[in-house]
Design an enzyme around this catalytic site. Structure first.
Site, short mmCIF file in Angstrom:
data_model
loop_
_atom_site.label_atom_id
_atom_site.label_comp_id
_atom_site.label_asym_id
_atom_site.label_seq_id
_atom_site.Cartn_x
_atom_site.Cartn_y
_atom_site.Cartn_z
N PRO A 2 -11.11 7.03 -18.22
CA PRO A 2 -12.39 6.18 -17.72
C PRO A 2 -12.54 5.83 -16.13
CG PRO A 2 -10.87 4.70 -18.80
CD PRO A 2 -10.02 6.11 -18.69
N GLU A 3 -13.89 6.74 -15.69
CA GLU A 3 -14.14 6.61 -14.55
C GLU A 3 -15.53 5.58 -14.42
OE1 GLU A 3 -14.78 10.31 -12.75
OE2 GLU A 3 -13.17 11.18 -14.08
N LYS A 59 -13.89 1.77 -10.54
CA LYS A 59 -13.41 1.79 -11.65
C LYS A 59 -12.60 0.38 -12.03
CE LYS A 59 -11.34 5.83 -10.26
NZ LYS A 59 -10.66 7.08 -10.61
N ARG A 251 -4.78 17.69 -9.13
CA ARG A 251 -5.65 17.51 -10.35
C ARG A 251 -6.37 18.74 -10.61
NH1 ARG A 251 -7.02 12.44 -11.75
NH2 ARG A 251 -7.38 13.28 -13.57
#
Ligand SMILES: [Zn+2]
Length: 261
Positions: A2-3, A59, A251
């Site tokens: 979730p962003e 977020k 990432r």
């Protein structure tokens, strides 16, 4: 993971289902999801109150229960589920809030990277955690964004994900915003021009707004986005260049080797 767009939809979901209802019971199914609070403290704080307001910053979701704040962070796999039949409780429910009217709100999180906590008021939390302005805050402008970046060291993508310069972008939408603005995610931030920073800021906001709108209507990502092409060796939907893969800020990062410079 979730962003901002996903948390925005959870915030609307929370508002739609949980506001105004009296909390009759708070059940912590797995205390590992709690931050500094304990099951007993959470129960004592919330039982008998009503959620009066819900707010998102980046977020993070903050729900006010009559001047107390509940803070939710969704980690990698957190989500909300509202249901009336207890048999519909999701498999990885870590917290269940029962309402006097018979409904239940569960926080479900398979991977347990999320956090539930009692929190100071959101503005205090934002300050204490050094969060930047929310990416979709209407008062946030390219003129405010650019100086937050200037003079910072590190790869542009890592800074976008840090939450200190702009709050709400994670791995997926940081890549997408850089793809849309033709900037290589590995480029040092100090080599970004003011014009490029402005372009990046506008692209990020446009993407976030578009994704929220499409997800709210149950639609998928536009085909010209990078997201459907996140695989090494795929072709760029904009220029036909080859999609490359790198690790930036720890990432996995995808980018177009031709039009992102
Ligand atoms: Zn391209």
């Amino acid at each position: 993971m979730p962003e901002l767009p996903e948390v925005e939809l959870y915030t609307r979901y929370f508002a739609e289902h949980a506001l105004g209802q009296k909390i009759s019971r708070v059940v912590v199914r797995d205390a590992r999801i709690l931050g500094a609070t304990t099951p007993a403290r959470l129960r004592a704080a919330l039982t008998g109150r009503r959620f009066t307001r819900v707010r998102r910053h980046g977020k993070h979701l903050f729900a006010e229960a009559e001047s107390l704040w509940l803070h939710l962070h969704f980690g990698m796999t957190g989500e909300l589920a509202y249901y009336r039949d207890t048999r519909d409780e999701p498999r990885f429910a870590r917290l269940v809030i029962d309402f006097a009217g018979g409904g239940h709100l569960a926080y479900d999180d398979m991977r347990l990277f999320g956090v539930i906590d009692l929190s100071p008021a959101p503005d205090e939390f934002i300050y204490a955690h050094g969060l930047g302005p929310d990416a979709l805050d209407p008062r946030f402008t390219p003129g405010a964004f650019t100086p937050r970046l200037v003079g910072r060291r590190g790869a542009i993508k890592a800074l976008l994900m840090s939450q200190e310069i702009i709050a709400g972008l994670g791995n997926l939408y940081a890549d997408e915003a850089l793809f849309a603005s033709g900037i290589d995610p590995r480029r040092p931030a100090e080599r970004l021009s003011t014009a490029e920073a402005g372009l990046l800021f506008r692209a990020a906001r446009q993407i976030l707004r578009q994704v929220i709108k499409r997800k709210a209507m149950g639609q998928t990502y536009p085909p010209r986005y990078l997201i459907p092409h996140r695989e090494e060796g795929e072709r760029c939907p904009r220029c036909g260049g080859e999609i490359g893969r790198a690790v930036v800020g720890g990432r996995t990062t995808f980018y177009c080797g031709r039009h992102q410079k």
